[in-house]
Motif scaffolding. Structure first.
Motif, mmCIF file in Angstrom:
data_model
loop_
_atom_site.group_PDB
_atom_site.id
_atom_site.type_symbol
_atom_site.label_atom_id
_atom_site.label_comp_id
_atom_site.label_asym_id
_atom_site.label_seq_id
_atom_site.Cartn_x
_atom_site.Cartn_y
_atom_site.Cartn_z
ATOM 1 N N THR A 177 0.902 -1.315 0.056
ATOM 2 C CA THR A 177 -0.136 -0.055 0.210
ATOM 3 C C THR A 177 0.712 1.159 0.160
ATOM 4 O O THR A 177 0.599 2.412 -0.834
ATOM 5 N N THR A 178 1.923 1.561 0.938
ATOM 6 C CA THR A 178 2.608 2.479 0.908
ATOM 7 C C THR A 178 3.591 2.569 -0.305
ATOM 8 O O THR A 178 3.996 3.679 -0.706
ATOM 9 N N THR A 179 4.130 1.717 -0.562
ATOM 10 C CA THR A 179 4.843 1.570 -1.991
ATOM 11 C C THR A 179 4.029 2.262 -3.203
ATOM 12 O O THR A 179 4.530 3.114 -4.073
ATOM 13 N N PHE A 180 3.008 1.651 -3.437
ATOM 14 C CA PHE A 180 1.880 2.031 -4.473
ATOM 15 C C PHE A 180 1.157 3.117 -4.314
ATOM 16 O O PHE A 180 -0.028 2.867 -4.468
ATOM 17 N N GLY A 181 1.665 4.235 -3.612
ATOM 18 C CA GLY A 181 0.792 5.491 -3.527
ATOM 19 C C GLY A 181 -0.148 5.307 -2.483
ATOM 20 O O GLY A 181 -1.144 6.014 -2.558
ATOM 21 N N GLY A 182 0.089 4.662 -1.320
ATOM 22 C CA GLY A 182 -0.932 4.470 -0.284
ATOM 23 C C GLY A 182 -1.167 5.927 0.360
ATOM 24 O O GLY A 182 -2.012 6.137 1.171
ATOM 25 N N ASN A 183 -0.064 6.900 0.456
ATOM 26 C CA ASN A 183 -0.234 8.239 0.976
ATOM 27 C C ASN A 183 0.197 9.253 0.030
ATOM 28 O O ASN A 183 0.919 8.896 -1.011
ATOM 29 N N ALA A 184 0.049 10.367 0.328
ATOM 30 C CA ALA A 184 0.353 11.809 -0.553
ATOM 31 C C ALA A 184 1.648 11.521 -0.808
ATOM 32 O O ALA A 184 2.182 11.972 -2.039
ATOM 33 N N VAL A 185 2.701 11.316 0.149
ATOM 34 C CA VAL A 185 4.034 11.431 -0.044
ATOM 35 C C VAL A 185 4.458 10.274 -1.167
ATOM 36 O O VAL A 185 5.227 10.787 -2.177
ATOM 37 N N SER A 186 4.076 9.101 -1.045
ATOM 38 C CA SER A 186 4.222 7.985 -1.832
ATOM 39 C C SER A 186 3.807 8.592 -3.152
ATOM 40 O O SER A 186 4.646 8.488 -4.116
ATOM 41 N N GLN A 187 2.563 8.850 -3.191
ATOM 42 C CA GLN A 187 2.119 9.118 -4.901
ATOM 43 C C GLN A 187 2.937 10.409 -5.342
ATOM 44 O O GLN A 187 3.105 10.355 -6.557
ATOM 45 N N SER A 188 2.830 11.463 -4.458
ATOM 46 C CA SER A 188 4.047 12.617 -5.096
ATOM 47 C C SER A 188 5.379 12.215 -5.774
ATOM 48 O O SER A 188 5.854 12.659 -6.601
ATOM 49 N N LEU A 189 5.739 11.244 -4.784
ATOM 50 C CA LEU A 189 7.273 10.870 -5.381
ATOM 51 C C LEU A 189 6.979 10.043 -6.653
ATOM 52 O O LEU A 189 7.748 10.250 -7.640
ATOM 53 N N TRP A 190 6.042 9.194 -6.889
ATOM 54 C CA TRP A 190 5.867 8.427 -7.880
ATOM 55 C C TRP A 190 5.694 9.689 -9.074
ATOM 56 O O TRP A 190 6.123 9.545 -10.138
ATOM 57 N N ALA A 191 4.920 10.546 -8.713
ATOM 58 C CA ALA A 191 4.553 11.774 -9.801
ATOM 59 C C ALA A 191 5.805 12.353 -10.411
ATOM 60 O O ALA A 191 6.216 12.528 -11.309
ATOM 61 N N ILE A 192 6.520 12.806 -9.316
ATOM 62 C CA ILE A 192 7.810 13.461 -9.735
ATOM 63 C C ILE A 192 8.816 12.417 -10.354
ATOM 64 O O ILE A 192 9.260 12.994 -11.403
ATOM 65 N N GLY A 193 8.990 11.207 -9.974
ATOM 66 C CA GLY A 193 9.858 10.394 -10.498
ATOM 67 C C GLY A 193 9.496 10.232 -12.039
ATOM 68 O O GLY A 193 10.105 10.398 -12.880
ATOM 69 N N ILE A 194 7.890 10.053 -12.341
ATOM 70 C CA ILE A 194 7.610 9.714 -13.696
ATOM 71 C C ILE A 194 7.749 11.057 -14.641
ATOM 72 O O ILE A 194 8.292 10.847 -15.698
ATOM 73 N N ALA A 195 7.736 12.216 -13.941
ATOM 74 C CA ALA A 195 7.829 13.369 -14.714
ATOM 75 C C ALA A 195 9.142 13.706 -15.093
ATOM 76 O O ALA A 195 9.674 13.907 -16.227
ATOM 77 N N LEU A 196 10.165 13.275 -14.138
ATOM 78 C CA LEU A 196 11.465 13.224 -14.575
ATOM 79 C C LEU A 196 12.108 12.186 -15.372
ATOM 80 O O LEU A 196 12.715 12.836 -16.434
ATOM 81 N N VAL A 197 11.576 11.120 -15.490
ATOM 82 C CA VAL A 197 12.058 10.102 -16.441
ATOM 83 C C VAL A 197 11.317 10.426 -17.715
ATOM 84 O O VAL A 197 12.102 10.412 -18.406
ATOM 85 N N PHE A 198 10.240 10.833 -17.898
ATOM 86 C CA PHE A 198 9.608 11.219 -18.984
ATOM 87 C C PHE A 198 10.108 12.445 -19.894
ATOM 88 O O PHE A 198 10.204 12.674 -20.943
ATOM 89 N N GLN A 199 10.708 13.457 -18.838
ATOM 90 C CA GLN A 199 11.158 14.440 -19.421
ATOM 91 C C GLN A 199 12.694 14.259 -19.924
ATOM 92 O O GLN A 199 12.783 14.598 -21.136
ATOM 93 N N PHE A 200 13.400 13.153 -19.509
ATOM 94 C CA PHE A 200 14.669 12.579 -19.896
ATOM 95 C C PHE A 200 14.221 11.953 -21.008
ATOM 96 O O PHE A 200 15.250 12.227 -22.138
ATOM 97 N N VAL A 201 13.189 11.011 -21.261
ATOM 98 C CA VAL A 201 12.935 10.216 -22.274
ATOM 99 C C VAL A 201 12.744 11.433 -23.640
ATOM 100 O O VAL A 201 13.399 11.198 -24.660
ATOM 101 N N LEU A 202 12.027 12.374 -23.281
ATOM 102 C CA LEU A 202 11.588 13.476 -24.351
ATOM 103 C C LEU A 202 12.777 14.128 -24.848
ATOM 104 O O LEU A 202 12.891 14.458 -26.015
ATOM 105 N N ARG A 203 13.754 14.841 -23.973
ATOM 106 C CA ARG A 203 14.892 15.418 -24.398
ATOM 107 C C ARG A 203 15.963 14.983 -24.565
ATOM 108 O O ARG A 203 16.931 15.297 -25.360
ATOM 109 N N LYS A 204 16.137 13.637 -24.020
ATOM 110 C CA LYS A 204 17.763 12.982 -24.250
ATOM 111 C C LYS A 204 17.458 11.831 -24.849
ATOM 112 O O LYS A 204 18.651 11.176 -24.871
ATOM 113 N N MET A 205 16.558 11.228 -25.048
ATOM 114 C CA MET A 205 16.622 9.890 -25.722
ATOM 115 C C MET A 205 15.971 10.087 -26.974
ATOM 116 O O MET A 205 15.400 10.866 -27.637
#
Lengths: 343, 256
Positions: A177-205
């Motif tokens: 539950t905690t790993t997969f977005g069980g609270n706002a912190v976990s979910q925010s980390l997912w969102a930040i991580g995904i945004a960074l990864v996809f920005q990297f995919v878009l600009r650097k890959m």
């Protein structure tokens, strides 16, 4: 430059120093306007200050958690939607995948599949939806707006059928539950991580470069040998997976899987985030980070107005206005760029 | 002339009921510049797109360096060294100069993630453009901010950089001012002097390309109707050929 000259010419009384000063201000203003991420982030900060003064509870931990959870979900879907939009298409069905994936996960788990595998299974079903959307668009040449409108209703009906229309509760342990977005912190980390990864995919890959090329000049890119069909289908798949992931994270955060959740509401919020963040609906240009900030700004607006006691009806009017104004600015900026105004 | 690089025999192409090319046989030697002339709709662009692997011919054969080949795709043709510079330039406005130059053959770091090596691409693009005498403000600017001539020059440079053996230039000076076209034609002339690449140059304005083509082919209604070495013909002869075509066309309209 030419405009600067024209300005000083039409106002000969200006002292050179004032012209220089104005030139500097104009340049800073322009560069801010040109960095879409920066301008949307500034809008966000202004809104936070405004709401904090009108509703002191705005920056309370409880409200921040509330806002973050909502904005994170939108931001995750928006990241996928930006990829599809840049490649020159649109995915309307993503809001329904948001509801479908957690149900697949739930039923797989009920059937005895461990949670992690069940989550992956849910995302696999999401990717199949992406493949279908992509093939409908690329192979059968149905405009993606129509193709994904069709799958939007198909998936909605399918989810309602398998669920019987009733919400269910995922019964996972605290770690999952905690790993997969069980609270706002976990979910925010997912969102930040995904945004960074996809920005990297878009600009650097290479994938990102080819995505921009596909949306920017479809014929040209294919003439050069870019596999434009593969790029489009791939981005539909990415978008669907992110839609499914957002739904799965929300299932753990909210503690309930609702067949009526998501849908057009969350899909339009994701597209609105992308557009406000500076992604063009015409393809060939966009930013993941911009969409991330766009999602936060929309979250702030929605949450702030709720706290200030503004009704949902008013919120929709403000959202509509915000989208139109941003688009106006975008169009103006593109014209300015085309004229060589920003270097 | 030396070794033969490219040859087509009786190439035909139809799109449904429309016959774009009826019977086209051309040949090109190493280092040769072939001028391909013809009116709008004569089939020049179709022929070009067949040679680049974009269209498949409906009939006929293509030989590359003496061996019969079937061009499967644009990438296939490019891997052989047949490099197109399209009329629409195939440049992407939203991308900068070096990304455009390296599109589809990006320099990447190793590994499965295909991460772009922007530094290497930037440096090589700069070097290549400098060597070819192409002047642009910076390789970091978006293509959209460059002039038509600069864009064309970059499209040519991109193809040359790819070690092109055959360069296909489709209307390289279309919609360009005198100064801009001079820049492009100078570029082609420099390439010709090096003698490494063979060039097919499609044009409307034959007077402009006349002095540096080795040979001229005229394409009319999907057929090659004229094939002469430049020194054996003249602008006047070509003009009269085309004028005759117009006359014939007009008569066929007046007396169907």
């Amino acid at each position: 430059m030419a405009k600067d000259v024209a300005d000083s010419f039409s106002r000969p009384q200006d002292s050179p120093r004032r012209v220089e000063h104005r030139g500097l201000a104009r340049r800073v203003g322009l560069s801010l306007l040109h960095s879409r991420e920066a301008s949307i982030a500034i809008a966000g900060i202004v809104l936070v200050v405004y709401f904090q003064t009108t509703a002191p509870a705005f920056l309370s931990p409880g409200n921040i958690a509330n806002l973050a959870g909502y904005a994170a979900t939108t931001a995750i879907i928006a990241a996928g939607e930006v990829m599809v939009l840049i490649s020159g298409e649109v995915d309307l069905s993503v809001g329904q995948v948001y509801a479908l994936s957690p149900f697949v996960m739930y039923y797989a788990h009920e059937a005895g599949v461990p949670f992690v595998l069940a989550i992956l299974l849910g995302l696999m079903v999401a990717s199949i939806v992406g493949i279908i959307n992509g093939l409908l668009t690329v192979v059968l040449r149905i405009p993606s707006f129509i193709a994904t409108l069709g799958t939007f209703y198909l998936i909605n009906g399918f989810t309602l059928t398998i669920s019987g229309g009733f919400p269910v509760q995922p019964k996972a342990g605290p770690t999952i539950t905690t790993t997969f977005g069980g609270n706002a912190v976990s979910q925010s980390l997912w969102a930040i991580g995904i945004a960074l990864v996809f920005q990297f995919v878009l600009r650097k890959m290479r994938w990102g470069l080819h995505t921009i090329a596909t949306g920017g000049n479809l014929l040209g890119a294919s003439e050069v040998g870019v596999k434009v069909g593969v790029i489009k289908v791939g981005n539909f798949i990415l978008c669907s997976i992110l839609g499914g992931l957002a739904g799965t994270l929300d299932a753990f955060r909210i503690g309930s899987i609702d067949p009526l959740a998501g849908g057009s509401e969350i899909m339009f919020m994701a597209i609105a985030s992308a557009v406000i963040g500076g992604t063009l609906l015409t393809g060939g240009s966009g930013t993941i980070i911009g969409a991330f900030f766009g999602a936060i700004v929309l979250g702030i607006l929605k949450d702030g107005f709720t706290l200030s006691g503004v009704s949902a009806y008013t919120f929709d009017m403000i959202l509509g206005g915000a989208i139109l104004i941003t688009m106006l600015i975008n169009v103006r900026l593109s014209l300015l760029r085309a004229a060589g105004g920003g270097q | 002339m030396s070794k033969e690089v490219l040859r087509t025999e009786h190439v035909a192409k139809s799109f449904g009921a429309v016959t774009a090319l009826e019977d086209v046989s051309i040949h090109l030697s190493k280092g040769e510049v072939l001028g391909l002339l013809g009116d709008n709709g004569a089939g020049k662009s179709t022929l070009m797109k067949i040679l680049t692997g974009f269209h498949r011919p409906s009939g006929g054969k293509i030989y590359f360096e003496g061996i019969e080949i079937e061009l499967k795709s644009v990438s296939h043709a490019r891997s052989l060294g047949i490099e197109p510079v399209y009329q629409d330039l195939a440049l992407v406005n939203g991308l900068n100069v070096y990304h455009n130059m390296f599109l589809q053959r990006e320099i990447m770091y190793g590994g499965i993630f295909r991460i772009l090596n922007d530094g290497a691409m930037r440096e090589r693009a700069k070097k290549q453009l400098k060597e070819m005498g192409v002047h642009i403000p910076s390789v970091d600017v978006e293509i959209a901010k460059l002039s038509g001539g600069q864009r064309q020059a970059i499209a040519v440079a991109r193809s040359v950089y790819a070690n092109a053996k055959v360069l296909l230039l489709d209307e390289p000076t279309a919609a360009m001012g005198v100064k801009e076209s001079t820049m492009i034609l100078d570029l082609v002339r420099r390439l010709k002097e090096k003698g490494e690449v063979s060039i097919i140059i499609v044009a409307h304005n034959y007077a402009q390309i006349f002095d540096f083509c080795d040979r001229i082919n005229l394409l009319q209604n999907g057929k090659i109707t004229f094939d002469q070495r430049t020194k054996d013909t003249s602008v006047e002869q070509l003009t009269s050929l085309v004028v005759n075509e117009y006359r014939a066309a007009r008569e066929s309209i007046i007396r169907p």
